[in-house]
Design a protein around this motif. Sequence first.
Motif, PDB file in Angstrom:
ATOM      1  N   PHE A 270       0.852  -1.187   0.000  1.00  0.00           N
ATOM      2  CA  PHE A 270       0.000   0.000   0.000  1.00  0.00           C
ATOM      3  C   PHE A 270       0.890   1.240   0.000  1.00  0.00           C
ATOM      4  O   PHE A 270       1.873   1.245   0.719  1.00  0.00           O
ATOM      5  CB  PHE A 270      -0.895  -0.027   1.252  1.00  0.00           C
ATOM      6  CG  PHE A 270      -1.802   1.151   1.414  1.00  0.00           C
ATOM      7  CD1 PHE A 270      -3.036   1.174   0.779  1.00  0.00           C
ATOM      8  CD2 PHE A 270      -1.415   2.247   2.184  1.00  0.00           C
ATOM      9  CE1 PHE A 270      -3.884   2.276   0.928  1.00  0.00           C
ATOM     10  CE2 PHE A 270      -2.249   3.346   2.328  1.00  0.00           C
ATOM     11  CZ  PHE A 270      -3.488   3.349   1.692  1.00  0.00           C
ATOM     12  N   PRO A 271       0.633   2.294  -0.741  1.00  0.00           N
ATOM     13  CA  PRO A 271      -0.527   2.511  -1.601  1.00  0.00           C
ATOM     14  C   PRO A 271      -0.340   2.106  -3.073  1.00  0.00           C
ATOM     15  O   PRO A 271      -1.204   2.433  -3.880  1.00  0.00           O
ATOM     16  CB  PRO A 271      -0.753   4.015  -1.486  1.00  0.00           C
ATOM     17  CG  PRO A 271       0.617   4.579  -1.270  1.00  0.00           C
ATOM     18  CD  PRO A 271       1.427   3.527  -0.601  1.00  0.00           C
ATOM     19  N   ALA A 272       0.754   1.409  -3.427  1.00  0.00           N
ATOM     20  CA  ALA A 272       0.859   0.944  -4.816  1.00  0.00           C
ATOM     21  C   ALA A 272      -0.258  -0.054  -5.089  1.00  0.00           C
ATOM     22  O   ALA A 272      -0.810  -0.115  -6.191  1.00  0.00           O
ATOM     23  CB  ALA A 272       2.220   0.306  -5.064  1.00  0.00           C
TER      24      ALA A 272
ATOM     25  N   GLY B  69     -13.707   7.114  -3.061  1.00  0.00           N
ATOM     26  CA  GLY B  69     -12.327   6.792  -2.712  1.00  0.00           C
ATOM     27  C   GLY B  69     -11.620   6.223  -3.922  1.00  0.00           C
ATOM     28  O   GLY B  69     -12.170   6.192  -5.022  1.00  0.00           O
ATOM     29  N   VAL B  70     -10.387   5.767  -3.703  1.00  0.00           N
ATOM     30  CA  VAL B  70      -9.557   5.309  -4.815  1.00  0.00           C
ATOM     31  C   VAL B  70     -10.274   4.245  -5.651  1.00  0.00           C
ATOM     32  O   VAL B  70     -10.306   4.315  -6.885  1.00  0.00           O
ATOM     33  CB  VAL B  70      -8.213   4.754  -4.298  1.00  0.00           C
ATOM     34  CG1 VAL B  70      -7.434   4.092  -5.422  1.00  0.00           C
ATOM     35  CG2 VAL B  70      -7.391   5.886  -3.694  1.00  0.00           C
ATOM     36  N   TYR B 268      -5.438   9.480   2.514  1.00  0.00           N
ATOM     37  CA  TYR B 268      -4.058   9.573   2.039  1.00  0.00           C
ATOM     38  C   TYR B 268      -3.944   8.979   0.634  1.00  0.00           C
ATOM     39  O   TYR B 268      -3.407   9.600  -0.294  1.00  0.00           O
ATOM     40  CB  TYR B 268      -3.138   8.841   3.018  1.00  0.00           C
ATOM     41  CG  TYR B 268      -1.729   8.620   2.548  1.00  0.00           C
ATOM     42  CD1 TYR B 268      -0.872   9.703   2.339  1.00  0.00           C
ATOM     43  CD2 TYR B 268      -1.253   7.329   2.325  1.00  0.00           C
ATOM     44  CE1 TYR B 268       0.429   9.490   1.908  1.00  0.00           C
ATOM     45  CE2 TYR B 268       0.048   7.106   1.901  1.00  0.00           C
ATOM     46  CZ  TYR B 268       0.885   8.187   1.683  1.00  0.00           C
ATOM     47  OH  TYR B 268       2.175   7.971   1.258  1.00  0.00           O
ATOM     48  N   ALA B 269      -4.502   7.786   0.452  1.00  0.00           N
ATOM     49  CA  ALA B 269      -4.417   7.117  -0.847  1.00  0.00           C
ATOM     50  C   ALA B 269      -5.164   7.910  -1.921  1.00  0.00           C
ATOM     51  O   ALA B 269      -4.705   8.029  -3.056  1.00  0.00           O
ATOM     52  CB  ALA B 269      -4.990   5.702  -0.742  1.00  0.00           C
ATOM     53  N   LEU B 274      -5.355  11.139  -6.764  1.00  0.00           N
ATOM     54  CA  LEU B 274      -5.887  12.260  -7.528  1.00  0.00           C
ATOM     55  C   LEU B 274      -4.758  13.166  -8.007  1.00  0.00           C
ATOM     56  O   LEU B 274      -4.754  13.629  -9.140  1.00  0.00           O
ATOM     57  CB  LEU B 274      -6.911  13.031  -6.697  1.00  0.00           C
ATOM     58  CG  LEU B 274      -8.192  12.239  -6.389  1.00  0.00           C
ATOM     59  CD1 LEU B 274      -9.121  13.041  -5.500  1.00  0.00           C
ATOM     60  CD2 LEU B 274      -8.908  11.823  -7.675  1.00  0.00           C
ATOM     61  N   GLU B 275      -3.749  13.356  -7.139  1.00  0.00           N
ATOM     62  CA  GLU B 275      -2.603  14.170  -7.552  1.00  0.00           C
ATOM     63  C   GLU B 275      -1.900  13.542  -8.753  1.00  0.00           C
ATOM     64  O   GLU B 275      -1.544  14.227  -9.702  1.00  0.00           O
ATOM     65  CB  GLU B 275      -1.618  14.321  -6.389  1.00  0.00           C
ATOM     66  CG  GLU B 275      -2.036  15.418  -5.417  1.00  0.00           C
ATOM     67  CD  GLU B 275      -1.174  15.422  -4.154  1.00  0.00           C
ATOM     68  OE1 GLU B 275      -1.543  16.136  -3.217  1.00  0.00           O
ATOM     69  OE2 GLU B 275      -0.150  14.685  -4.129  1.00  0.00           O
TER      70      GLU B 275
END
Lengths: 459, 283
Positions: A270-272, B69-70, B268-269, B274-275
């Motif tokens: 995480f986060p990959a 979310g992601v 955080y993820a 998004l960045e």
Amino acid sequence: MMVKPKTRIPIPKRPAEERIKDFNEVAVGYTEKEAIEEASRCIQCPDKPCVAGCPVGVDIPRFIKFIREKRFEEAYKVIKERCPIPAITGRVCPQEKQCEKMCRLAKIGQSIAIGALERFVADWAEEHGIYIDKKPDQQIGKSVAVVGSGPAGIVVASDLARLGYQVTVFEALHVPGGVLVYGIPEFRLPKKIVNEELKKLKDIGVDIETGVIVGKTVTVYDLLKEFDAVFIGSGAGNPRFLNIPGEDLGRIYTANEYLTRVNLMRAYMFPAYDTPIHKGKRVAVIGGGNTAMDAARTALRLGAEEVYIVYRRTRREMPAREEEIANAEEEGVKFLFLVQPVEFLGKSKVEALKLEKMRLGEPDETGRPRPIPTGETITIDIDIAITAIGFNPNPLIPKTTPEIKTDEHGRIIVDKEARTTMPRVYAGGDIVVGEGTVIEAMGWGRTAARTIHKDLTST
Amino acid sequence: MMNFEIINRKNLTEGIVEMDVHAPRVACAARPGQFVIVMACEECERIPLTLVDWSCRGGWIRLVFQEVGVSTYKLGMMDVGERLYHVAGPLGNPTHIDKFGTVAIVAGGVAIAAAYPIARAFKEAGNTVVSFIGARNSRLLIYRDHIAKISDEVHISTDDGSEGFKGFVTQLLEKRLADGFKPDLVWVVGPAPMMRSCSVVTKRFGVKTIASLNPIMVCGMGMCGACRVRIKNEIRFTCVDGPEFDAWDVDWDELLHRLSAYREEESYALKLFLESRGIKVSR
Ligand SMILES: Cc1cc2nc3c(=O)[nH]c(=O)nc-3n(C[C@H](O)[C@H](O)[C@H](O)COP(=O)(O)OP(=O)(O)OC[C@H]3O[C@@H](n4cnc5c(N)ncnc54)[C@H](O)[C@@H]3O)c2cc1C
Ligand SMILES: Cc1cc2nc3c(=O)[nH]c(=O)nc-3n(C[C@H](O)[C@H](O)[C@H](O)COP(=O)(O)OP(=O)(O)OC[C@H]3O[C@@H](n4cnc5c(N)ncnc54)[C@H](O)[C@@H]3O)c2cc1C
Ligand code: SF4
Ligand code: SF4
Ligand code: FES
């Protein structure tokens, strides 16, 4: 004749301080030289006591003799006669309770490192591109559905495909392999090895369909319409709980969730990879089996500072593989014996674990001394707890197929030849025995394949 | 074989996507109230999404999800012709559909879509269906026409008052109950706090209520325990024992705190993601 037995060649391992920093494999395996040297210790007992200790009956002295003669390919073929996935069993079998326990040398010195030799041969064959799994020339014109792709399902599929059956494996998760992929960590059993074995299954013509939950996506009745027989190897993946106060606080995992997040979903990247996991600094793992050892050693690798194994008996009664207990000790896991969790403490997340001290009493029905509460308690500060206190059989299939009878523990009832109470339906592995081992599940798979072949060709 | 190809995709409103996916086995087994586990890509999470509609003949299932979310953002970025990495289902127990008399359907936000197949099934079983749907504002009131078509009455609320009753949908329900509305059953789906207030209200009026819970899941098949909830003080797994439970028996506090377990990691993820895509969102 008196021979002073030579000591066993230890299987080389990476140093503890190095290996806890990553998820790569701990044991690196024998070199050719080491393998030959270890093989030379075998005294080739004519009555082969070691073979009786192997649930699938690998002809141990014969393959070891080939190693000694540097004929590794022949050694591989001997193992493969009985064990379809030696790269895996060589790594995860509890050898000290099986083949190595029965080795004659165990009584007078140190048993032959049968597991390490088996692993050596399998790895050698892989490295040298030795392929002996072939698609059969002729199909029988019959088809079998296999439910679950753990070791039991893998063996049924492999044996029947070799006999010319059209086999389709249905797996609920997105990758096949069962506990071998979602439970047992990378550092003990690299997923690459499991994938290679599964690829061989495809090479001999087995179809694997993932995302199919039998009982939900299709029923056993549906399968019986499409296939001549159905084998159920759905495992025992239903975690048990302690049922003590505070168990629903945050950051208390079942070992299955913890290991699934890390192994199957790769939360350690995480986060990959998108699946998160709480890493924690002080981790308590409750239980004394392989699952508990795996969770504890995973926690160390995720960066925990203190990891405790909390077990209600003593080291001697721990059901985990001896090698993994030793590995965990080397890596710095701390063991708290003779303690039983009584309460998790904390506001919304777990902050401490209250333990009651136990002492050992008379043996219980499992033959192990029964832990008896003393009334005295201690409390340890933790920020993650992982419960690894066992599993119940997966109830989904029996629940949706009342003809398949189960016992009071929810295990599917079968006869000695793996037939369930429903015609044309067979079962084996953890769904039948509760919590067994990889090789036991494979043994069941072999039995079931033989019975299915017998039943389908006798009519 | 299923190939999980996206065969239709549309934005229902800002941040809410409707997607049809080729999954014939799921489509032929699906029943109202069930869900699927979806992975958009190999590195993606396994996330649960309700089966909003399906066609066995057409071999497709319909999902409606909100980009929060992601995982849901990644899913939302996929287009017609692309394939989802994995779809497993149908999971969970189907809704218990019967002729109860009058059934009130209460749904908030993106979950209005999830309520649609259930409302439809209750209607087809001969019930009088009275629907209460609510959202933050009128633009977010998705599936209102679908709901209207199969309901005998529809009551609408928006938090900002841009349409219908101004306030929460549970307040609207409460008002109707106080006015003498007497349903035989309330069926509710939406954010956990909304379902909790619904449960409080219906308990006061003594109307049996079924809630469709949405805890965090990993396996969806009873193997991991991530989705555990306390029902009448007993541990149950939402994915195999639910997702629907008697709302009065649910330990809502536990569900709420377990839902927030990964809030830090999630935001955080999402920020990173998004960045990396050069997307700016103000949240
Ligand atoms: C963490 C851990 C570590 C272990 N370590 C060891 C070890 O070192 N050595 C050892 O010998 N044993 C070990 N074991 C035990 C061993 O893994 C099991 O005994 C063995 O995997 C059982 O094999 P199986 O084929 O019966 O089931 P499983 O491996 O459990 O596989 C069952 C498969 O069926 C699938 N399934 C379930 N229900 C359905 C359904 N309805 N439809 C479709 N698919 C379904 C599951 O997803 C799973 O993939 C360990 C177990 C665990 C959990
Ligand atoms: C049985 C079931 C059916 C569902 N059906 C649908 C559906 O049809 N459409 C849909 O849009 N969503 C549905 N959900 C919720 C959906 O699974 C989550 O929105 C999704 O997992 C979020 O993943 P993410 O990575 O995008 O967001 P995350 O990064 O995981 O979360 C982002 C934000 O969403 C919140 N969140 C996370 N999970 C949930 C949840 N389960 N419920 C509510 N809020 C959550 C988090 O607290 C956080 O604030 C369902 C959940 C369940 C258990
Ligand atoms: S399969 Fe397991 S028990 Fe049998 S010989 Fe190999 S390591 Fe020993
Ligand atoms: S019992 Fe031990 S020494 Fe004897 S044949 Fe088997 S492995 Fe060799
Ligand atoms: S999500 Fe794994 S048990 Fe329910």
